[in-house]
Motif scaffolding. Sequence first.
Motif, PDB file in Angstrom:
ATOM      1  N   LEU A   1      11.961  -6.175   9.633  1.00 23.24           N
ATOM      2  CA  LEU A   1      12.533  -5.106   8.798  1.00 23.24           C
ATOM      3  C   LEU A   1      11.464  -4.499   7.893  1.00 23.24           C
ATOM      4  CD1 LEU A   1      15.954  -6.702   7.790  1.00 23.24           C
ATOM      5  CD2 LEU A   1      15.623  -4.719   9.261  1.00 23.24           C
ATOM      6  N   ASN A   2      10.639  -5.344   7.291  1.00 25.82           N
ATOM      7  CA  ASN A   2       9.590  -4.842   6.399  1.00 25.82           C
ATOM      8  C   ASN A   2       8.575  -3.989   7.150  1.00 25.82           C
ATOM      9  OD1 ASN A   2      10.728  -6.131   4.192  1.00 25.82           O
ATOM     10  ND2 ASN A   2       9.494  -7.982   4.439  1.00 25.82           N
ATOM     11  N   ARG A   3       8.210  -4.409   8.369  1.00 28.42           N
ATOM     12  CA  ARG A   3       7.279  -3.605   9.169  1.00 28.42           C
ATOM     13  C   ARG A   3       7.879  -2.248   9.489  1.00 28.42           C
ATOM     14  NH1 ARG A   3       6.106  -8.537  11.840  1.00 28.42           N
ATOM     15  NH2 ARG A   3       7.617  -8.024  13.464  1.00 28.42           N
ATOM     16  N   SER A   4       9.164  -2.230   9.841  1.00 23.85           N
ATOM     17  CA  SER A   4       9.831  -0.967  10.152  1.00 23.85           C
ATOM     18  C   SER A   4       9.855  -0.039   8.940  1.00 23.85           C
ATOM     19  CB  SER A   4      11.261  -1.248  10.643  1.00 23.85           C
ATOM     20  OG  SER A   4      11.927  -0.041  10.960  1.00 23.85           O
ATOM     21  N   ILE A   5      10.158  -0.607   7.769  1.00 20.50           N
ATOM     22  CA  ILE A   5      10.191   0.197   6.539  1.00 20.50           C
ATOM     23  C   ILE A   5       8.796   0.723   6.208  1.00 20.50           C
ATOM     24  CG2 ILE A   5      10.598   0.111   4.051  1.00 20.50           C
ATOM     25  CD1 ILE A   5      12.818  -1.947   4.629  1.00 20.50           C
ATOM     26  N   LEU A   6       7.774  -0.147   6.343  1.00 19.88           N
ATOM     27  CA  LEU A   6       6.407   0.254   6.026  1.00 19.88           C
ATOM     28  C   LEU A   6       5.941   1.379   6.946  1.00 19.88           C
ATOM     29  CD1 LEU A   6       3.783  -0.174   4.474  1.00 19.88           C
ATOM     30  CD2 LEU A   6       3.165  -1.940   6.140  1.00 19.88           C
ATOM     31  N   ILE A   7       6.216   1.243   8.245  1.00 17.83           N
ATOM     32  CA  ILE A   7       5.814   2.286   9.194  1.00 17.83           C
ATOM     33  C   ILE A   7       6.520   3.594   8.873  1.00 17.83           C
ATOM     34  CG2 ILE A   7       5.962   2.995  11.601  1.00 17.83           C
ATOM     35  CD1 ILE A   7       3.744   1.029  11.067  1.00 17.83           C
ATOM     36  N   SER A   8       7.800   3.534   8.497  1.00 18.50           N
ATOM     37  CA  SER A   8       8.544   4.747   8.157  1.00 18.50           C
ATOM     38  C   SER A   8       7.939   5.421   6.926  1.00 18.50           C
ATOM     39  CB  SER A   8      10.019   4.406   7.903  1.00 18.50           C
ATOM     40  OG  SER A   8      10.628   3.881   9.065  1.00 18.50           O
ATOM     41  N   ILE A   9       7.549   4.629   5.924  1.00 16.95           N
ATOM     42  CA  ILE A   9       6.938   5.189   4.715  1.00 16.95           C
ATOM     43  C   ILE A   9       5.595   5.832   5.040  1.00 16.95           C
ATOM     44  CG2 ILE A   9       5.945   4.613   2.479  1.00 16.95           C
ATOM     45  CD1 ILE A   9       8.075   2.450   2.206  1.00 16.95           C
ATOM     46  N   LEU A  10       4.768   5.125   5.815  1.00 16.87           N
ATOM     47  CA  LEU A  10       3.466   5.686   6.193  1.00 16.87           C
ATOM     48  C   LEU A  10       3.632   6.965   7.006  1.00 16.87           C
ATOM     49  CD1 LEU A  10       1.499   2.437   7.168  1.00 16.87           C
ATOM     50  CD2 LEU A  10       1.253   3.804   5.097  1.00 16.87           C
ATOM     51  N   ALA A  11       4.625   6.968   7.895  1.00 18.58           N
ATOM     52  CA  ALA A  11       4.881   8.167   8.702  1.00 18.58           C
ATOM     53  C   ALA A  11       5.305   9.330   7.822  1.00 18.58           C
ATOM     54  CB  ALA A  11       5.945   7.872   9.752  1.00 18.58           C
ATOM     55  N   ALA A  12       6.141   9.042   6.817  1.00 16.84           N
ATOM     56  CA  ALA A  12       6.579  10.101   5.906  1.00 16.84           C
ATOM     57  C   ALA A  12       5.387  10.678   5.145  1.00 16.84           C
ATOM     58  CB  ALA A  12       7.613   9.550   4.931  1.00 16.84           C
ATOM     59  N   ILE A  13       4.455   9.805   4.727  1.00 16.61           N
ATOM     60  CA  ILE A  13       3.258  10.278   4.018  1.00 16.61           C
ATOM     61  C   ILE A  13       2.390  11.139   4.933  1.00 16.61           C
ATOM     62  CG2 ILE A  13       1.115   9.530   2.919  1.00 16.61           C
ATOM     63  CD1 ILE A  13       2.618   7.052   1.952  1.00 16.61           C
TER      64      ILE A  13
ATOM     65  N   ILE B   1       3.339  12.820   7.597  1.00 13.77           N
ATOM     66  CA  ILE B   1       4.034  14.085   7.858  1.00 13.77           C
ATOM     67  C   ILE B   1       3.886  15.024   6.671  1.00 13.77           C
ATOM     68  CG2 ILE B   1       6.314  15.119   8.188  1.00 13.77           C
ATOM     69  CD1 ILE B   1       7.049  12.667   9.854  1.00 13.77           C
ATOM     70  N   PHE B   2       3.978  14.462   5.457  1.00 11.53           N
ATOM     71  CA  PHE B   2       3.829  15.289   4.251  1.00 11.53           C
ATOM     72  C   PHE B   2       2.463  15.971   4.237  1.00 11.53           C
ATOM     73  CE2 PHE B   2       2.139  15.513  -0.085  1.00 11.53           C
ATOM     74  CZ  PHE B   2       3.036  16.415  -0.646  1.00 11.53           C
ATOM     75  N   PHE B   3       1.401  15.186   4.500  1.00  9.12           N
ATOM     76  CA  PHE B   3       0.066  15.785   4.486  1.00  9.12           C
ATOM     77  C   PHE B   3      -0.147  16.723   5.667  1.00  9.12           C
ATOM     78  CE2 PHE B   3      -0.963  12.151   1.675  1.00  9.12           C
ATOM     79  CZ  PHE B   3      -1.581  12.848   0.670  1.00  9.12           C
ATOM     80  N   ALA B   4       0.465  16.390   6.812  1.00  6.95           N
ATOM     81  CA  ALA B   4       0.332  17.274   7.975  1.00  6.95           C
ATOM     82  C   ALA B   4       1.009  18.621   7.731  1.00  6.95           C
ATOM     83  CB  ALA B   4       0.932  16.601   9.216  1.00  6.95           C
ATOM     84  N   ILE B   5       2.061  18.613   6.910  1.00  9.66           N
ATOM     85  CA  ILE B   5       2.758  19.868   6.592  1.00  9.66           C
ATOM     86  C   ILE B   5       2.024  20.624   5.483  1.00  9.66           C
ATOM     87  CG2 ILE B   5       4.872  20.836   5.600  1.00  9.66           C
ATOM     88  CD1 ILE B   5       6.414  18.639   7.016  1.00  9.66           C
ATOM     89  N   THR B   6       1.627  19.895   4.441  1.00 11.30           N
ATOM     90  CA  THR B   6       1.042  20.567   3.277  1.00 11.30           C
ATOM     91  C   THR B   6      -0.383  21.048   3.532  1.00 11.30           C
ATOM     92  OG1 THR B   6       0.355  18.400   2.421  1.00 11.30           O
ATOM     93  CG2 THR B   6       2.451  19.296   1.631  1.00 11.30           C
ATOM     94  N   ALA B   7      -1.149  20.354   4.376  1.00  8.39           N
ATOM     95  CA  ALA B   7      -2.540  20.759   4.608  1.00  8.39           C
ATOM     96  C   ALA B   7      -2.630  22.157   5.222  1.00  8.39           C
ATOM     97  CB  ALA B   7      -3.249  19.721   5.475  1.00  8.39           C
ATOM     98  N   PRO B   8      -1.927  22.451   6.348  1.00  4.81           N
ATOM     99  CA  PRO B   8      -1.979  23.819   6.876  1.00  4.81           C
ATOM    100  C   PRO B   8      -1.436  24.849   5.891  1.00  4.81           C
ATOM    101  CG  PRO B   8      -1.099  22.313   8.518  1.00  4.81           C
ATOM    102  CD  PRO B   8      -1.150  21.565   7.236  1.00  4.81           C
ATOM    103  N   ALA B   9      -0.365  24.472   5.164  1.00  2.00           N
ATOM    104  CA  ALA B   9       0.196  25.406   4.179  1.00  2.00           C
ATOM    105  C   ALA B   9      -0.819  25.695   3.079  1.00  2.00           C
ATOM    106  CB  ALA B   9       1.472  24.824   3.579  1.00  2.00           C
ATOM    107  N   TYR B  10      -1.548  24.671   2.666  1.00  2.00           N
ATOM    108  CA  TYR B  10      -2.573  24.858   1.632  1.00  2.00           C
ATOM    109  C   TYR B  10      -3.687  25.768   2.141  1.00  2.00           C
ATOM    110  CZ  TYR B  10      -6.516  23.792  -1.419  1.00  2.00           C
ATOM    111  OH  TYR B  10      -7.599  23.895  -2.254  1.00  2.00           O
ATOM    112  N   LEU B  11      -4.119  25.534   3.373  1.00  2.00           N
ATOM    113  CA  LEU B  11      -5.182  26.375   3.941  1.00  2.00           C
ATOM    114  C   LEU B  11      -4.735  27.824   4.061  1.00  2.00           C
ATOM    115  CD1 LEU B  11      -6.489  23.984   6.760  1.00  2.00           C
ATOM    116  CD2 LEU B  11      -7.607  24.521   4.589  1.00  2.00           C
TER     117      LEU B  11
END
Length: 260
Positions: free
Chosen positions: A165-177, A179-189
């Motif tokens: 369960l902890n691994r699943s939660i950790l992977i989900s959190i890392l994925a969310a981070i 995705i956030f940078f993947a979305i914000t980086a092009p928008a910032y550029l």
Amino acid sequence: MSKNRMLLGKIMMGGAVIIAIILSVLGYNTFMASNVKSAVADTRRVMELPGHANQLITWVTDYALTWKTESKDDIQVAADKAKKTLQGLRASYKDDMEVLSRLDIIERQFNEFQTQGAQMADAYIKYDRVVGNSFIAKYHEQGENLEKSISGLIGVFDKKTNAALNRSILISILAAILIFFAITAPAYLFTTATVKQIKGLIDFGNDIGEGNLTRTLEIERSDELGLLAQCFNAFTARLNDVVQRLMDVTSVLTQSAKGM
């Protein structure tokens, strides 16, 4: 144009990264959900073992007191259920040496417990209470050891389930981070490039206001801002041409006036 294409390429790459991350997370979470479900099912199997041990105690006691054949048969039924549970766990964790080692210990203790119980019951039946009572201390000791081993195995399964369960939660959190940078980086550029172009237009307008008609804007994009930059360049070129003609006319008139 080339910079605009590069920016578009970065945005498309960011979108592809987002899709890849989402698909990877979905696949991993599906895999982890299956593992967690399996771990929970196996934990339930382990939780059955104390029940089988208690049934064995019940039927051994009943057989020792009543001498019923049915009770003796029920002893074997409880033992068979326990062995079936252990076999199922072995099949699920055939590559996990820690679990297999604990299962070996529990199976051996269960057999010893069953054997000791049968000997105690036979002592009560064949001899007397004094002889039967001589087996009680050893019987209870083996029962306590069996309970400790089962509790230890339950603890192992709890840790495995929590870790999954902890691994699943950790992977989900890392994925969310990510995705956030993947979305914000092009928008910032994209935003930075747009602001830079607008600032260039403002500076260009200020230069024209100060009389600098020789400056031109570098056109780096083909969108509305790029078209606006083209219009500014065309306007400046025409205005510069008009000013140059006026200066020529003024020069001619000045020369004519001197000649008169």
